[in-house]
Enzyme design. Structure first.
Site, PDB file in Angstrom:
ATOM      1  N   GLY A 121       0.829  -1.202   0.000  1.00  0.00           N
ATOM      2  CA  GLY A 121       0.000   0.000   0.000  1.00  0.00           C
ATOM      3  C   GLY A 121       0.860   1.246   0.000  1.00  0.00           C
ATOM      4  O   GLY A 121       0.596   2.205  -0.726  1.00  0.00           O
ATOM      5  N   GLU A 163       1.911   6.017   7.419  1.00  0.00           N
ATOM      6  CA  GLU A 163       3.315   6.092   7.014  1.00  0.00           C
ATOM      7  C   GLU A 163       4.029   7.259   7.692  1.00  0.00           C
ATOM      8  O   GLU A 163       5.210   7.158   8.044  1.00  0.00           O
ATOM      9  CB  GLU A 163       3.432   6.198   5.491  1.00  0.00           C
TER      10      GLU A 163
END
Length: 867
Positions: free
Chosen positions: A259, A296
């Protein structure tokens, strides 16, 4: 095939370390040249040779302290150099072939973009190195590339120099001052549109923000940038964590196995988690963009600044960061819808993994292929374990424990035990028993039994826990878990147990069983157990339908109300499976009508409550599932549900006016509720017109997809016409076309296999595009129950045939798509036999990847444990 198993217990500190790295990278499609200058130091008093990891590399030269040496041994996976000094400079020049790197690991060239993916062990495909997470080094990287083709040259850290080269080339030097493991290394070269912004931290530092997207996609990037700024502020406000470089970059690419990746200062994203506007992205896409951007970014501290000692500790960063992004998403949107979303993942996918041959604790003990560590157990169950710690310690102490964790371990590679120890330092609660969650696999089952003594007006409720044996462990111990608990009567009164063991609606279950006593009660009480999914467990609490409806009416927590209806739906579908649909009486249908009418204005709760449990979720409360029987039972119940509730559902649908598109909580809830209702109404003749009308009048992708998904339940000819219209409009937009492929792959039709075969010939389909493969083949394997589980085994064979091709180019994606086949043990013998035949074909394939070999061999060796 013989593959060495890696074990956590065998961990040894590195014999050498690398403290500083300088790299010179000359990009070329088939002959990129990598020159690495490494500062190497021997650790400890020993005379071992230096062994560096390397795969798919052409070695050009090796120098030690500036002098060429031929004293080395090279294999397919390593470079060994004996008799090295205690401290020295090592120069290694290698050549690699990015264009033909179809595995998308290391450095690869795809769609005109050079990109890297180094987690878990991809850096060894770029240069020879100590490719392990406990070797931390600073990096200075100079990239050389053609200025016209690749005007953008990016790497980790801050840019410190740039210039022009020969023959139209240019170069940029990047420096990352923070020591990091090589899995966080990144490079990107291409021609992008760029969006820029700026963020000022709490301490007043200005951080440049840059978002790189494919040409022409710039208008779909602002939401991602705004999400990044919200995440940066949230992490400062919630955990006191600031960003530590001058620039933060995100690059969106179409060809990516994962992802996204948290490379220090240079996050590389699958474009599906960056690009979003109302025409091309659904509300769910917007949510995922914000969530993954945050995830992230949060890794900058929980993963980058403090990283893993070894890959067996992966949940140290992933479980913790998933929990943090879940907290963020709940604060940005809604705690209820977020919690339900996470619980669905656990019940559909993680419970299935626990019950399969691939069962493992959140900190596994052994593995063959590191890429197979990236599981729902490590990520999502890992997050649930962190959530339990948050529950046990409370918000303030948990934050204090996080502060201590960073104080102790900033700049280090550590273990899950180090994290628990930091939490232990801020609480008097003994966490030694709780830590068992890190080493024990499987899903605990909480069984609830209760007795009411009408004469004494006393009620006893016993909660017993048992974790079934799993493929990897036969002996299980009682776990320590916080169990949200409430007791109500049929009129909604709440009761406290006599000894007040339940405090603030929470029971600490750390024994095999606990019995609670309730005195002076005039009727049998209704125990409400595991509210808000307070522990990653299953619950066996058989309650009659009237009690479940009472929980919906009176429970304090909206999650418990939703969960009560999920239990009711499960029971109803079981009656249909047993051939007793009449057991779902008029009183139950009346209760469900009351739910719709009572909550008609509460779009969030109603939208969630009207979702019938998926086939995958239903399987987790059953064993030896007769697929066709359960599928037909669910289908029949859904049909009757639509018919019985048609009038109140139609009223809700017509009364929801969403207006012009806005991505706000209220609007998202309204659209979701309306589309869930349409999904039911589409099963009825009168629903077909509503579907077409919504599709034709939609001004946003959410309602367009809502209409298309609903159309799957109605007239097949109409569905095909709508799909054709959709493709005509969006055939040049890759992310939107993925939705089109997935809709085709999940429809029920007798010729589904030949249909998917034709779709594989579509000009927009490519086996080299992981998103497209997941959309078509993955959607079929995971979510087309009728097609994949066809009684003749043709669905299993179809997927296996494709995996045999895919594994030769992209083993990571193949190993993920094989998952439904490896979970054969949950189905009836007639399905098991055919699934195992196909797994046998895979196992006998010459040259099978380590990724697939591990999953397939373990699955075939699995002997369903007796409980």
């Amino acid at each position: 095939m013989t593959i060495k198993t890696k074990r956590r217990a065998d961990y040894m500190p590195p014999a050498f370390t690398i403290s500083d790295v300088k790299m010179d990278v000359v990009l070329h499609p088939t002959a990129a040249r990598i020159t690495s200058y490494l500062t190497v130091k021997r650790l400890g008093n020993h005379h071992e040779k230096l062994i560096l990891d390397g795969e798919k590399l052409v070695l050009n030269s090796v120098k030690i302290d500036g002098k060429i040496t031929q004293d080395y041994e090279q294999t397919d996976s390593s470079l060994s150099i004996p008799n090295v000094p205690n401290s020295f400079q090592l120069e290694v020049i290698t050549t690699i072939d990015p264009e033909n790197n179809k595995a998308l690991e290391g450095l690869y060239l795809s769609s005109g973009v050079y990109c890297t993916q180094c987690e878990a062990e991809g850096f060894r495909r770029i240069t020879y190195f100590l490719d392990r997470p406990d070797v931390l080094a600073t990096y200075e990287v100079t990239l050389h590339g053609n200025k016209n083709k690749y005007p953008t040259l990016l790497a980790n850290g801050n840019p410190i120099a740039r210039g022009e080269g020969d023959n139209g080339s240019h170069w940029v030097t990047w420096q990352d001052p923070h020591p990091k493991p090589c899995y966080l290394f990144a490079m990107v070269a291409g021609d992008f549109d760029v969006l820029t912004d700026e963020y000022t931290t709490t301490s007043g530092r200005k951080v440049a923000l840059e978002l790189y997207v494919d040409k022409g996609k710039k208008a779909r990037g602002p939401f991602a940038l705004e999400s990044l700024k919200r995440a940066m502020k949230w992490d400062e406000d919630t955990y006191g964590l600031e960003y530590d470089l001058d620039i933060y970059m995100i690059v969106a690419v179409d060809f990516f196995n994962m992802g996204a990746m948290e490379n220090k200062g240079l996050n590389i994203f699958n474009s599906k988690f960056v690009l979003a506007d109302q025409n091309s992205a659904t509300d769910e896409d917007f949510f995922n963009v914000e969530s993954v951007i945050a995830h992230e970014y949060f890794h900058n501290w929980t993963g980058n600044r403090v990283t893993c000692r070894d890959w067996f500790q992966l949940s140290l960063k992933e479980g913790l960061t998933v929990f943090r992004d879940q907290q963020f998403s709940a604060d940005m949107t809604s705690p209820l819808s977020n919690r339900i979303k996470h619980v669905r993942v656990m019940r559909e996918h993680q419970f299935a993994e626990d019950a399969s041959a691939m069962s493992h604790p959140i900190r596994p003990d052994e593995v063959m292929e590191m890429n197979n560590f990236y599981t729902v157990t490590v990520y999502d169950k890992g997050a649930e374990v962190i959530r339990m710690l948050h529950t046990l310690l409370g918000k303030k102490k948990f934050r204090k424990g996080m502060d201590e964790y960073f104080r102790r371990h900033d700049g280090q590679a550590v273990t899950c035990d180090d994290f628990v120890a930091a939490m232990q330092s801020v609480t008097e609660l003994d966490l030694s028993h709780f830590a068992l969650w890190y080493s024990q696999s499987g899903t605990p089952l909480i069984t609830v039994s209760h007795q009411y003594d009408e004469t004494a007006k006393r009620m006893s409720v016993t909660l017993s826990q048992h974790t079934p044996k799993t493929a990897d462990q036969s002996v299980k111990r009682p776990l320590f878990m916080p169990v949200a608990f409430d007791c109500i009567d049929s009129k909604g009164n709440h009761y406290q147990d006599d000894e007040q063991r339940v405090k603030n609606n929470m029971l600490l279950l750390n024994e095999p069983s606990v019995t609670l006593q309730f005195s002076d009660v005039t009727s049998a009480l209704i125990p409400v157990v595991l509210g808000n999914f307070s522990a990653p467990a299953k619950v066996k609490n058989p309650l009659p339908s009237e009690d479940l409806l009472a929980i919906f009416r009176f429970a304090r927590d909206a999650f418990n109300r939703w969960d009560a209806l999920q239990q009711l739906y499960d029971w109803c579908i079981e009656q249909y499976a047993l051939g007793k649909p009449e057991a779902v009486t008029a009183s139950i249908w009346d209760g469900l009508k009351e739910v719709v009418e009572r909550e008609a204005q509460n779009h969030e709760l109603l939208g969630e409550c009207l979702v019938i449990p998926s086939f995958e979720t239903l399987c987790q409360s059953r064993s030896l599932v007769d697929v066709e029987q359960l599928r037909q039972a669910r289908r029949a119940f859904c049909q009757d549900f639509a018919q019985e509730l048609a009038t109140p559902l139609l009223t809700v649908y017509k009364n929801i006016h969403t207006g012009d598109y806005e991505y706000t909580l209220e609007a998202v809830n309204a659209r979701r509720c309306r589309n869930v209702v349409l999904n039911h109404l589409a099963r009825l003749p009168q629903g077909q017109e509503l579907v077409c009308k919504q599709f034709n009048s939609s001004d946003n992708m959410t309602d367009t997809m809502g209409a298309l998904k609903a159309a799957q339940h109605g007239d097949k000819e109409q569905f095909e016409k709508l799909l054709a219209s959709f493709e005509q409009q969006w055939r040049e937009e890759p992310l939107v076309l993925d939705k089109w492929f997935a809709l085709h792959a999940t429809q029920e039709r007798d010729d589904i296999l030949s249909h998917i075969t034709l779709l594989r010939e579509h000009p927009q389909f490519s086996i080299g595009n992981p998103n497209r493969v997941r959309a078509l083949i993955g959607s079929f394997a995971f979510y087309n129950t009728a097609g994949f589980h066809a009684i003749d085994g043709s669905g299993y064979k179809f997927v296996t045939d494709y995996l045999l091709m895919l594994d030769k180019t992209n083993p990571q994606v193949a190993a993920r798509i094989v998952t439904p086949l490896t979970q054969w043990q949950n189905y009836a013998p007639v399905y098991q036999e055919k699934m195992k035949v196909q797994l046998g074909r895979l196992l006998n394939e010459k040259g099978l990847s380590r990724d697939l070999f591990e999953k397939v061999s373990k699955s075939l060796a699995y002997d369903t444990p007796s409980q």
